[in-house]
Design a protein around this motif. Structure first.
Motif, PDB file in Angstrom:
ATOM      1  N   TYR A  36       0.740  -1.349   0.039  1.00  0.00           N
ATOM      2  CA  TYR A  36       0.070   0.089  -0.123  1.00  0.00           C
ATOM      3  C   TYR A  36       0.833   1.197   0.025  1.00  0.00           C
ATOM      4  O   TYR A  36       1.888   1.157   0.615  1.00  0.00           O
ATOM      5  N   GLN A  38       0.862   5.485   0.806  1.00  0.00           N
ATOM      6  CA  GLN A  38       0.244   6.739   1.269  1.00  0.00           C
ATOM      7  C   GLN A  38       0.812   7.911   0.952  1.00  0.00           C
ATOM      8  O   GLN A  38       2.182   8.314   1.607  1.00  0.00           O
ATOM      9  N   HIS A  43      -5.037   8.980   2.212  1.00  0.00           N
ATOM     10  CA  HIS A  43      -5.234   7.674   2.749  1.00  0.00           C
ATOM     11  C   HIS A  43      -4.353   6.475   2.007  1.00  0.00           C
ATOM     12  O   HIS A  43      -3.800   6.708   1.172  1.00  0.00           O
ATOM     13  N   LEU A  44      -4.413   5.396   2.615  1.00  0.00           N
ATOM     14  CA  LEU A  44      -3.946   3.980   1.957  1.00  0.00           C
ATOM     15  C   LEU A  44      -4.346   3.920   0.712  1.00  0.00           C
ATOM     16  O   LEU A  44      -5.600   3.794   0.817  1.00  0.00           O
ATOM     17  N   GLU A  88       5.006   7.488   1.536  1.00  0.00           N
ATOM     18  CA  GLU A  88       5.417   6.392   2.494  1.00  0.00           C
ATOM     19  C   GLU A  88       4.511   4.929   2.086  1.00  0.00           C
ATOM     20  O   GLU A  88       3.470   5.040   1.442  1.00  0.00           O
ATOM     21  N   PHE A  90       3.795   0.841   2.484  1.00  0.00           N
ATOM     22  CA  PHE A  90       3.527  -0.204   3.595  1.00  0.00           C
ATOM     23  C   PHE A  90       3.575  -1.647   2.988  1.00  0.00           C
ATOM     24  O   PHE A  90       2.684  -1.720   2.025  1.00  0.00           O
ATOM     25  N   ASN A  94      -1.713 -10.839   4.893  1.00  0.00           N
ATOM     26  CA  ASN A  94      -2.978 -11.417   5.578  1.00  0.00           C
ATOM     27  C   ASN A  94      -2.875 -12.813   5.518  1.00  0.00           C
ATOM     28  O   ASN A  94      -2.426 -13.406   4.195  1.00  0.00           O
ATOM     29  N   LEU A 102      -5.346  -7.248   8.048  1.00  0.00           N
ATOM     30  CA  LEU A 102      -4.005  -6.948   7.486  1.00  0.00           C
ATOM     31  C   LEU A 102      -3.074  -6.694   8.780  1.00  0.00           C
ATOM     32  O   LEU A 102      -3.417  -6.008   9.433  1.00  0.00           O
ATOM     33  N   PHE A 104       0.827  -5.064   8.877  1.00  0.00           N
ATOM     34  CA  PHE A 104       1.361  -3.997   8.147  1.00  0.00           C
ATOM     35  C   PHE A 104       2.805  -4.051   8.969  1.00  0.00           C
ATOM     36  O   PHE A 104       3.049  -4.200  10.029  1.00  0.00           O
ATOM     37  N   GLY A 105       3.862  -4.011   7.884  1.00  0.00           N
ATOM     38  CA  GLY A 105       5.137  -3.559   8.383  1.00  0.00           C
ATOM     39  C   GLY A 105       5.007  -2.030   8.865  1.00  0.00           C
ATOM     40  O   GLY A 105       4.012  -1.287   8.786  1.00  0.00           O
ATOM     41  N   THR A 106       6.308  -1.636   9.321  1.00  0.00           N
ATOM     42  CA  THR A 106       6.476  -0.140  10.082  1.00  0.00           C
ATOM     43  C   THR A 106       6.138   0.981   8.951  1.00  0.00           C
ATOM     44  O   THR A 106       6.275   2.043   9.237  1.00  0.00           O
TER      45      THR A 106
ATOM     46  N   TYR B  35      -8.647   0.047  11.790  1.00  0.00           N
ATOM     47  CA  TYR B  35      -7.232   0.225  11.877  1.00  0.00           C
ATOM     48  C   TYR B  35      -6.864   1.440  12.521  1.00  0.00           C
ATOM     49  O   TYR B  35      -7.454   2.485  12.089  1.00  0.00           O
ATOM     50  N   LYS B  42       3.410   2.053  12.984  1.00  0.00           N
ATOM     51  CA  LYS B  42       2.935   1.553  11.724  1.00  0.00           C
ATOM     52  C   LYS B  42       1.425   1.535  11.845  1.00  0.00           C
ATOM     53  O   LYS B  42       0.766   1.529  13.271  1.00  0.00           O
ATOM     54  N   VAL B  43       0.527   0.966  10.855  1.00  0.00           N
ATOM     55  CA  VAL B  43      -0.840   0.885  10.716  1.00  0.00           C
ATOM     56  C   VAL B  43      -1.129  -0.552  11.604  1.00  0.00           C
ATOM     57  O   VAL B  43      -0.399  -1.459  11.525  1.00  0.00           O
ATOM     58  N   PHE B  91      -8.408   4.319  10.580  1.00  0.00           N
ATOM     59  CA  PHE B  91      -8.935   4.143   9.331  1.00  0.00           C
ATOM     60  C   PHE B  91     -10.004   2.818   9.320  1.00  0.00           C
ATOM     61  O   PHE B  91      -9.819   1.896  10.008  1.00  0.00           O
ATOM     62  N   GLN B 103      -9.031  -4.939   0.544  1.00  0.00           N
ATOM     63  CA  GLN B 103      -9.380  -4.100   1.488  1.00  0.00           C
ATOM     64  C   GLN B 103      -9.122  -2.662   0.777  1.00  0.00           C
ATOM     65  O   GLN B 103      -8.099  -2.302   0.631  1.00  0.00           O
ATOM     66  N   PHE B 105      -9.226   1.227   2.078  1.00  0.00           N
ATOM     67  CA  PHE B 105      -9.327   2.006   3.021  1.00  0.00           C
ATOM     68  C   PHE B 105     -10.085   3.435   2.841  1.00  0.00           C
ATOM     69  O   PHE B 105      -9.964   3.828   1.881  1.00  0.00           O
ATOM     70  N   GLY B 106     -10.499   3.788   3.978  1.00  0.00           N
ATOM     71  CA  GLY B 106     -11.146   5.092   3.873  1.00  0.00           C
ATOM     72  C   GLY B 106      -9.881   6.138   4.059  1.00  0.00           C
ATOM     73  O   GLY B 106      -9.134   5.959   4.431  1.00  0.00           O
ATOM     74  N   PRO B 107     -10.299   7.510   4.150  1.00  0.00           N
ATOM     75  CA  PRO B 107      -9.457   8.501   4.228  1.00  0.00           C
ATOM     76  C   PRO B 107      -9.125   8.848   5.799  1.00  0.00           C
ATOM     77  O   PRO B 107      -7.836   9.555   6.017  1.00  0.00           O
TER      78      PRO B 107
END
Lengths: 114, 114
Positions: A36, A38, A43-44, A88, A90, A94, A102, A104-106, B35, B42-43, B91, B103, B105-107
């Motif tokens: 993903y 950002q 947003h993502l 950024e 990510f 999953n 999900l 996530f990494g950092t 999330y 991270k997320v 999120f 998936q 994601f919203g803003p």
């Protein structure tokens, strides 16, 4: 438990340079893999995903990633970055089944200088 | 075209107050997720919701948190008594029924607890 490691926290590149961002995951079963992005203030958004089949997946904006099962890796690549790729990134994973949260990494913060 | 929107975009509240964050899916989705992303971190997964009930939750999702889908459309996250450490971007994400669905994601809602 699932975990994701991104080794590069900050990357600075000049335009036209090649990019490779590392991602390794830990999980005992079959996984789906994602990158993903950002952008600043946004947003993502999904760049690309791997579920099965060809381990080299192509995403939007010229990005690609290669799933290497033996190395538990899913590195993101782009042959020539642009200033607009500043964002950024990510890596996420999953489980193939279940409710598929999900993990996530950092994240890796990429700055592309013009 | 976004798959999901969130309101408010920014919420400032006093410690101890209740907040409700809303997620509005645009299309029909069956899986819902919350999330959060603490600044610079991270997320992290909070909770997943399927078939009108919580399907999985993380250790972060303690008794101060609750989710519901009161009208079959909006998906809400309530924090009963906010703490300073709840300050983060929250999120919402949605997904269809297939295990290979993405998936979206919203803003996000930026929650600031003072």
């Amino acid at each position: 438990a699932q975990s994701v490691s991104q080794h590069n926290h900050h990357v600075i590149l000049s335009e036209a340079a090649s990019l490779e961002l590392g991602c390794n995951y830990s999980y005992g079963g079959t996984v789906n893999l994602f990158w993903y992005v950002q952008y600043p203030g946004q947003h993502l958004q999904l760049l690309l995903k791997y579920f099965s089949g060809d381990p080299l997946v192509k995403g939007i904006k010229g990005f690609e990633a290669e799933f290497i099962k033996s190395k538990f890796s899913f590195n993101l690549r782009k042959p020539s970055v642009q200033w607009s790729d500043t964002a950024e990134y990510f890596c996420a994973v999953n489980a193939e089944t279940g409710f598929q949260k999900l993990v996530f990494g950092t994240g890796t913060r990429l700055l592309v200088s013009p | 075209e976004p798959e999901v929107t969130q309101t408010p975009s920014h919420q400032v509240t006093q410690m101890g107050q209740e907040v409700i964050l809303r997620c509005v899916p645009i299309s029909n989705h069956l899986y819902f997720y919350w999330y959060r992303q603490i600044l610079g971190q991270k997320v992290e997964f909070l909770v997943s919701f399927y078939n009108n009930e919580i399907s999985e939750k993380s250790e972060i999702f303690d008794d101060q948190f609750s989710v519901e889908r009161p009208d079959g459309s909006n998906f809400t996250l309530k924090i009963r008594s906010t703490k300073l450490e709840d300050s983060a971007m929250y999120f919402c994400a949605v997904k269809g029924d297939s295990s290979t669905d993405t998936q979206y994601f919203g803003p996000g809602t930026r929650l600031t607890v003072l």
